[in-house]
Structures are given as structure tokens and as C-alpha cells.
Write an enzyme that holds these catalytic residues in place. Structure first.
Site: not given
Ligand code: GLU
Length: 420
Positions: A105
Site C-alpha cells: 500500500k
Molecule cells: N485500493 C484498492 C483496495 O484497497 C484496490 C487495490 C488494487 O486494485 O490493487 O483494495
């Protein structure tokens, strides 16, 4: 007072599940830790000509099952501990839906809602530049999250592509615009997956007396990518969307609201406030409304020890990451209110991110029906795997989802062994 530090919460959730996973303590300990923490301090030029310093994070939690994967958020409340928690949730999420990615993240401490387009682009380009070789199509693949979107991903891609000429760089980020290697169904995928889960929950008889989504009363907290489309799909399925909120207002209309018109209203005015036929309510009361399905689709720590006893929903489906604390999980479980946990309920987003990545590698574009059918199959399978474990082992659904995920990552880690 309840400890609301997201990383402490993620560790508590992991510990609740680890007892039920047949793996060595040392292996489990390694899975609780992030593999790499990147912190970047960087300058960007603001519209008024001044130079401002920003702090950005990328936490790469685990890549045993595939490249690191996860979104990047632009928010004033971003902290390292928040990104640590979110990165681990990505590891478990990709494992729950069984897509071949790990978890990561990113976040930049900035006011993503108020930045101008130029400022956002400047921040994005400099952040990507300084991330350097830490990201890449087979290394770590970012995506949108809170206050980042397809436009942000286009700049992510463009900056990376400028630095790596002569190769197919499209798979370096997902959630891109359709014209620039994006996938059909990616923008709506988080919400779509969440509503698939709600339908399976109803099909499994988890809401007493409710046999179909049609006619149910739905409350949605948050009206960004996940919340607005969740309201839209619920409305399309014949549910009554009786209350919604965004970061500036909460509104209610007992007869239900037309979600498409509400989305148009928000696009026009910048908020859900003042939607014709609705009345304003205090935002804190929104979560406590009597309803069938409550969809928290905003930020962490919304259902806590402080309000869990007052939740009057029959089912909670977490479109947001981390909206429910461990203490609240316990209260809701004791009260017989099932929670479809984030690492399952919002995994539709990363699932279609995986489809986007595959399409980019194969230089293809799948039609919307193909993406939708594949997403549905994945979500339905993951949903029943989690709720079968919950039923067999008599666990809260979140702990069951963790057991499934941690076991999958542990097995692969064991197979690969330690090298060198
Ligand atoms: N930000 C989204 C999540 O928390 C998508 C992450 C992604 O598609 O890599 O799942």
C-alpha cells in the site's frame, strides 16, 4: 479507551486467526511483518508558485504469492501505521480471492480532495520518480485508493514509462483510464464485488426473513468510488437506498433514493447534500439507522466499541478498508450481526486489477461481460470459502477470512523455503 491505531488493529486481527492456522510460530511471525518500508520526502510546486515538501510511503508487506499489489491514497490522515495496516490487508485480500499477487500500500500525506489537477500531477510524478525501481510490472503494481483515480494512474504510468522506454509498461499500475490500458469494469469493481457478496449472504440465509436484495433497506457511508457505485448497484437490484453520506454531509429519504440521480447531483454540486427529496441527518447517526444492509465505504474505525451496540443493521458489508474495530467485531458477532469483512467484501477492486494486469501483459481488451462474469465467479467462490470456514470452526467471518488467507500465504512460503 479502545486502541484505534490501524497497525495494532491489523496485528490483533492476525493474532485472532493465527491460532487456527497449522503453521510454525516463526513462519506466522514472519507473515505478520512487512517485508519493506519505504518513506520518501519530496518537493512539489504548488499553484501559487511555492514549493511544498510532502511525505510519501510505500509499504511492501508480502510477495510470496506474486508481485506486491495495492493502492495509493492521498489523504491528510495518512500515517506509516495506517499504510502498514493497509498493506497487510492487501496481502490477505489477494489471498482470499486467490489472485497471484502479494500485498502493498502507498500513501502521500496531502489533502487529496482539495489539490488542483496540476498539484496532484506534480506530486504523483515526483513520488513515482523517487520510488524508482521499487515499483514495476513484475515487482510492485500500484492502483487507486482514497482520493486517487484513473487520471492519477495515467500519470503514474506515464512517469514510469518515461523512465523505462522500449518495453510494455502498461502493467505497472492498474485502475488506468479505459483508453490507456484500463479494464472494463475496473471503476465499478469494488462495489460490484461487494454487492455480489451481499447477494450471496442473502442467498445463504444470513439475514433473517430476507430472500432477495430487492426491497431491502440499504445505508451507505461514503460516496467515493466504492460507495457511489455500491448505492447504484443496490438501487439497480431493487433495494431502497435510504441514507448516504460523504465527507461533508449525511442525507436520508425513507422511501429510497435514485442512486443514478444522486451520483449526477454529487458530480454537479460536489456533495450529496441537498439532494431533492432527502433530509439532512447528523453523520454519526447514519451508521445507527435501522436497515437491512449497512455498507461502510469511507475510512477506518467507523464502527467501534463506542457505537457497535447501537448498530441496527442486519448485515454489514465492508466496502471500505478497516471500518470495524476488533472490539466492535466481537460486539456485532455476539449480537448476531454478520460482517462481510473488507478483505472479502471489497476484494472485487483488486480482482479486476488482476484482470487488467493480465490484459496488459497479453495486449488484449476483454469485453465488459467477460470481466463481470469472471469477477462474479471469483467473488462467489471466495464468499462461500470464507463463510464455510466461519460455520465449520464457529469463527467470526473476519477471522475465517484471515484463516483462509494466512493459510494460503503460509503454504506458499513453506514451499518456497528460505533463500539464500
Ligand atoms: N485500493 C484498492 C483496495 O484497497 C484496490 C487495490 C488494487 O486494485 O490493487 O483494495
Amino acid at each position: 479507551m479502545e486502541d484505534l491505531n490501524p497497525f495494532h488493529i491489523a496485528n490483533q486481527q492476525f493474532a485472532r486467526a493465527a491460532r487456527h492456522v497449522p503453521a510454525h510460530d516463526a513462519l506466522l511471525e514472519s507473515l505478520a511483518r512487512p517485508e519493506r518500508i519505504i518513506q520518501i520526502e519530496f518537493p512539489a510546486k504548488m499553484d501559487n508558485g511555492s514549493i511544498k515538501m510532502f511525505t510519501g510511503f510505500r509499504v511492501q508487506h508480502n510477495n510470496a504469492r506474486g508481485p506486491f499489489k495495492g493502492g495509493v491514497r492521498y489523504h491528510t490522515s495518512v500515517t506509516l501505521d495506517e499504510v502498514l495496516a493497509l498493506s497487510s490487508w492487501m496481502t490477505w485480500k489477494t489471498a482470499v480471492v486467490d489472485v497471484p499477487f502479494g500485498g502493498a500500500k502507498g500513501g502521500v500525506v496531502c489533502d487529496g480532495k482539495r489539490l488542483s489537477v496540476d498539484e496532484k500531477r506534480a506530486i504523483t510524478r515526483r513520488f513515482v520518480t523517487q520510488l524508482g525501481p521499487s515499483i514495476g510490472p513484475m515487482v510492485d503494481v500500484p492502483a487507486p485508493d482514497v482520493y486517487t483515480d484513473a487520471a492519477t494512474m495515467a500519470w503514474f504510468y506515464d512517469t514510469y514509462d518515461m523512465m523505462h522506454k522500449g518495453q510494455n509498461n502498461l502493467p505497472v499500475v492498474t485502475g488506468k483510464p479505459l483508453e490507456l490500458g484500463g479494464s472494463h469494469g475496473r471503476a465499478t469493481a469494488t462495489a460490484r464485488g461487494c454487492i455480489f457478496c451481499v447477494e450471496e449472504a442473502i442467498g445463504r440465509g444470513l439475514i433473517d426473513g430476507v430472500r432477495s436484495l430487492a426491497g431491502t433497506r440499504v445505508v451507505v457511508q461514503g460516496f467515493g468510488n466504492a460507495g457511489s457505485y455500491a448505492a447504484m448497484f443496490a438501487h439497480q437490484a431493487g433495494a431502497r437506498v435510504i441514507a448516504v453520506s460523504d465527507s461533508s454531509a449525511a442525507i436520508m429519504a425513507a422511501g429510497g433514493m435514485d442512486a443514478d440521480q444522486l451520483i449526477a447531483h454529487k458530480e454537479r454540486t460536489g456533495s450529496v447534500a441537498g439532494f431533492p427529496g432527502s433530509s439532512p441527518i447528523p453523520p454519526a447517526e447514519l451508521l445507527e439507522l435501522e436497515c437491512d444492509v449497512l455498507i461502510p465505504a469511507a475510512l477506518e474505525n467507523q464502527i467501534t466499541e463506542a457505537n457497535a451496540a447501537r448498530i441496527r443493521a442486519k448485515l454489514v458489508a465492508e466496502a471500505a478498508n478497516g471500518p470495524t474495530t476488533p472490539a466492535a467485531d466481537t460486539v456485532l458477532h455476539q449480537r448476531g450481526i454478520p460482517v462481510i469483512p473488507d478483505i472479502l467484501a471489497n476484494a472485487g477492486g483488486v480482482t479486476v486489477s488482476y484482470y487488467e494486469w493480465v490484459q496488459n501483459i497479453q495486449d488484449e481488451q476483454w469485453d465488459p461481460e467477460t470481466v463481470d462474469a469472471k469477477l462474479r465467479r471469483k467473488m462467489v467462490r471466495a464468499f462461500h470459502s470464507v463463510f464455510d470456514i466461519a460455520a465449520d470452526k464457529r469463527l467470526e467471518p473476519r477471522t475465517a477470512a484471515y484463516v483462509l488467507a494466512v493459510d494460503r500465504v503460509a503454504r506458499v512460503t513453506e514451499m518456497r523455503g528460505i533463500w539464500p
